[in-house]
Design an enzyme around this catalytic site. Structure first.
Site, PDB file in Angstrom:
ATOM      1  N   ILE A 154       0.831  -1.202   0.000  1.00 56.62           N
ATOM      2  CA  ILE A 154       0.000   0.000   0.000  1.00 56.62           C
ATOM      3  C   ILE A 154       0.866   1.252   0.000  1.00 56.62           C
ATOM      4  CG2 ILE A 154      -1.706   1.294   1.326  1.00 56.62           C
ATOM      5  CD1 ILE A 154      -2.786  -1.434   2.311  1.00 56.62           C
ATOM      6  N   CYS A 232      -4.050   5.817   7.852  1.00 51.20           N
ATOM      7  CA  CYS A 232      -5.075   4.910   7.316  1.00 51.20           C
ATOM      8  C   CYS A 232      -4.602   3.467   7.414  1.00 51.20           C
ATOM      9  CB  CYS A 232      -5.384   5.259   5.864  1.00 51.20           C
ATOM     10  SG  CYS A 232      -6.142   6.868   5.635  1.00 51.20           S
ATOM     11  N   ASP A 258      -8.195   7.386   9.824  1.00 47.48           N
ATOM     12  CA  ASP A 258      -9.227   6.412   9.487  1.00 47.48           C
ATOM     13  C   ASP A 258      -9.259   5.266  10.496  1.00 47.48           C
ATOM     14  OD1 ASP A 258     -11.244   5.299   7.713  1.00 47.48           O
ATOM     15  OD2 ASP A 258      -9.741   3.808   7.123  1.00 47.48           O
ATOM     16  N   GLU A 263     -11.328   0.704  18.697  1.00 47.52           N
ATOM     17  CA  GLU A 263     -12.445   0.741  17.744  1.00 47.52           C
ATOM     18  C   GLU A 263     -13.510  -0.252  18.182  1.00 47.52           C
ATOM     19  OE1 GLU A 263     -11.024   0.088  13.774  1.00 47.52           O
ATOM     20  OE2 GLU A 263      -9.765   1.888  13.756  1.00 47.52           O
ATOM     21  N   HIS A 281     -12.869   3.835   9.760  1.00 44.36           N
ATOM     22  CA  HIS A 281     -12.160   2.680   9.181  1.00 44.36           C
ATOM     23  C   HIS A 281     -12.727   2.331   7.799  1.00 44.36           C
ATOM     24  CE1 HIS A 281      -9.455  -0.795  10.653  1.00 44.36           C
ATOM     25  NE2 HIS A 281      -9.391  -0.717   9.353  1.00 44.36           N
ATOM     26  N   GLY A 283     -10.911   2.487   4.929  1.00 42.23           N
ATOM     27  CA  GLY A 283      -9.823   2.260   3.984  1.00 42.23           C
ATOM     28  C   GLY A 283     -10.156   1.300   2.863  1.00 42.23           C
ATOM     29  N   ALA A 284     -10.879   0.230   3.167  1.00 41.29           N
ATOM     30  CA  ALA A 284     -11.211  -0.778   2.152  1.00 41.29           C
ATOM     31  C   ALA A 284     -12.651  -0.655   1.668  1.00 41.29           C
ATOM     32  CB  ALA A 284     -10.985  -2.176   2.712  1.00 41.29           C
TER      33      ALA A 284
END
Length: 531
Positions: A154, A232, A258, A263, A281, A283-284
């Protein structure tokens, strides 16, 4: 009879159709994963289970999974799967580690723009009927210096995107080679320089011991005034309390997060601060990424159930059942050899040379190579597996070569690993004894005979009196019990090594006390997965 697969989370109809097209009997029940009792009632009917994050594959569920052969997770994270219990049951756990790389990288770039131009705040102000044009003065990304912490899959994409935006990119990654840095068009720097010179900093590393709190209070204080920080990757990489204080003081101009240390994040020190952009969250979370991972997991599971091919397995080598009976201990040895060098190497690895001597040279060398690389790379990426390891090594510019030779010397077979960096070569050799247990037999050309334990300590020094006494006394005084103690040297007065097997991990304070003696050239605590 055709294999049966249960899809218990929300996968696309296209992914479900892949199973059908491959001759698999599939039941698509996307809400079942939330009902653990009902899932336990029916799981015994299936050979495969395709999931996302809602289904929890626990030890208790696996007890009911009498026919289950494979669990496929559409995505990279497998925290919702008990991999140890799955391994004990003989169930393969697969994931799709490369399906959401672009999406996550793009989210980091989007966060940079949002923070640079204060877009969320400006949008909220405008929606409220205000026209505060002068309040939201932003900065350009062009010609700014971006510091990328972690230049793997990434991070590498972020580097390329940033270069396309005409940013100057500095990358900190101990495993990034100069060739790979040149290919990405970035400067490889140490963390200290990255902190001091970056206008923006973005993190793209896993959360492991080496990266936990990498942007600590101390490191955040070293950053350039006016820096903007993007995370992120994983919560826990940044000291959120310290960052909040620096945002309030104006030292840090903005942040985009993110991911968070805890969490779901219902409250956080960063919340409600000016010019802090927070997302839950995401990111995906794109249509393309969710579709990609769904299609990939359907293909992988179908391949395994119909042909036996194993792809992206987290708990099983890519070998046949017949090979596994013989190769199991050798695969573990290969992983230990890689883990040894990976934990000792703190500079980019240029090449890895693996020598297979004697009987081991006739085994599945591709799988053994993968085990070596996986063991080595797990120090920076705990999600690496036997399949993804070669791709990750290649992505970092590491050249892997192997050599075979007939039996030489005392042992019927052994593996020797040599790692090459810009400044040195490091080698270690090992074998498997008749009891099936891996042993280290040579380090730095010095012959030894060392059992592999979970917690170990490796030291180097000049051969002189007092080493054994110092090690024993210092460890003993600090409550560290020695299970096994191995010594070796090149010659009288020459280079010497010690490898200790400890009952527990060595505390940093004890390591510091050993360093204070001045007797040791290096003191390296090591950890191995021996189960």
């Amino acid at each position: 009879m055709a294999p049966k697969v249960l899809v218990s989370d929300k996968l696309s109809e296209t992914a479900v159709q892949i199973f059908r097209d491959r001759g698999i009997d599939v039941d698509f029940m996307p809400e079942l994963g939330k009902d653990k009792e009902k899932l336990a009632e029916v799981i015994g009917n299936y050979d495969g289970l395709a999931i996302r994050s809602a289904t929890k594959v626990t030890e208790k569920l696996l007890e009911s999974a009498t026919n289950l052969k494979v669990v496929g997770r559409a995505g990279i994270g497998t925290d919702n799967v008990d991999k140890v219990a799955a391994s004990k049951k003989g169930v393969i756990v697969m994931n799709t580690p490369f399906g959401n790389m672009v999406t996550t990288a793009e989210h980091a770039i989007a966060m940079m723009f949002a923070v640079a131009r204060q877009i969320p705040e400006a949008s909220a102000s405008t929606h409220a009927g205000k026209w505060e044009k002068s309040k939201f003065m932003g900065v350009e990304l062009t010609n700014k210096t971006l510091g990328v912490i972690g230049a793997g899959n990434i991070g590498g994409i972020v580097c390329r995107r940033a270069r396309g935006l005409e940013m100057k990119v500095n990358a900190y990654d101990p495993f990034l080679s100069e060739d790979r840095a040149n290919e990405l068009g970035v400067r490889k720097v140490e963390l200290e320089e990255l902190l001091e010179k970056s206008d923006f900093i973005t993190l793209h590393v896993p959360l492991i011991e080496a990266t936990k709190n990498i942007l600590s209070r101390e490191n955040l204080a070293k950053t350039k005034k006016g820096v903007r920080i993007i995370n992120c990757a994983r919560g826990g990489l940044v000291d959120e309390v310290a960052l909040a204080e620096l945002l309030k003081s104006g030292h840090v101009a903005g942040a985009g997060f993110d991911v968070f240390a805890e969490e779901p994040a219902t409250e956080n020190p960063l919340f409600n601060l000016p010019n802090v952009v927070c997302t839950p969250h995401l990111g995906a979370a794109t249509t393309e990424a969710q579709e990609n991972v769904a299609l990939q997991v359907a293909e992988q599971m179908s391949d395994y159930l119909m042909t036996g091919a194993v792809t992206n397995a987290l708990n099983m080598p890519s070998v046949t059942a017949e090979e596994a009976k013989v190769m199991g201990p050798w695969l573990k040895l290969a992983e230990h050899l890689g883990a040894f060098t990976g934990q000792l190497t703190d500079e980019p690895i240029k090449a890895v040379n693996i020598l297979y001597d004697g009987g081991v040279a006739e085994m599945n060398l591709e799988a053994l190579n993968c085990a070596v690389i996986a063991g080595m790379m797990k120090t920076v990426n705990p999600d690496v597996n036997l399949v993804s390891a070669p791709l990750i090594a290649a992505d970092r510019g590491i050249k892997v070569s192997r050599t075979t030779q007939p039996k030489t010397g005392t042992f019927d077979a052994y593996i020797k690993l040599t790692v090459v960096t810009e400044t040195r070569e490091r080698s270690i050799a090992g074998t498997v004894f008749s009891d099936g247990k891996p042993r280290f037999i040579q380090i730095k050309g010095i012959n030894i005979d060392a059992e592999v334990g979970q917690h170990m300590l490796y030291t180097t020094n000049k051969d002189t009196s007092g080493i054994i006494g110092t090690l024993g006394q210092t460890l003993g005084e600090n409550g560290a019990n020695i299970a096994n103690f191995t010594l070796g040297r090149t010659e009288v007065g020459g280079d010497a090594i010690a490898l200790l097997y400890l009952d527990e991990a060595l505390p940093n304070a004890t390591r510091e006390k050993l360093a204070e003696t001045g007797l040791f050239q290096s003191i390296c605590p090591l950890e191995f997965a021996v189960s």
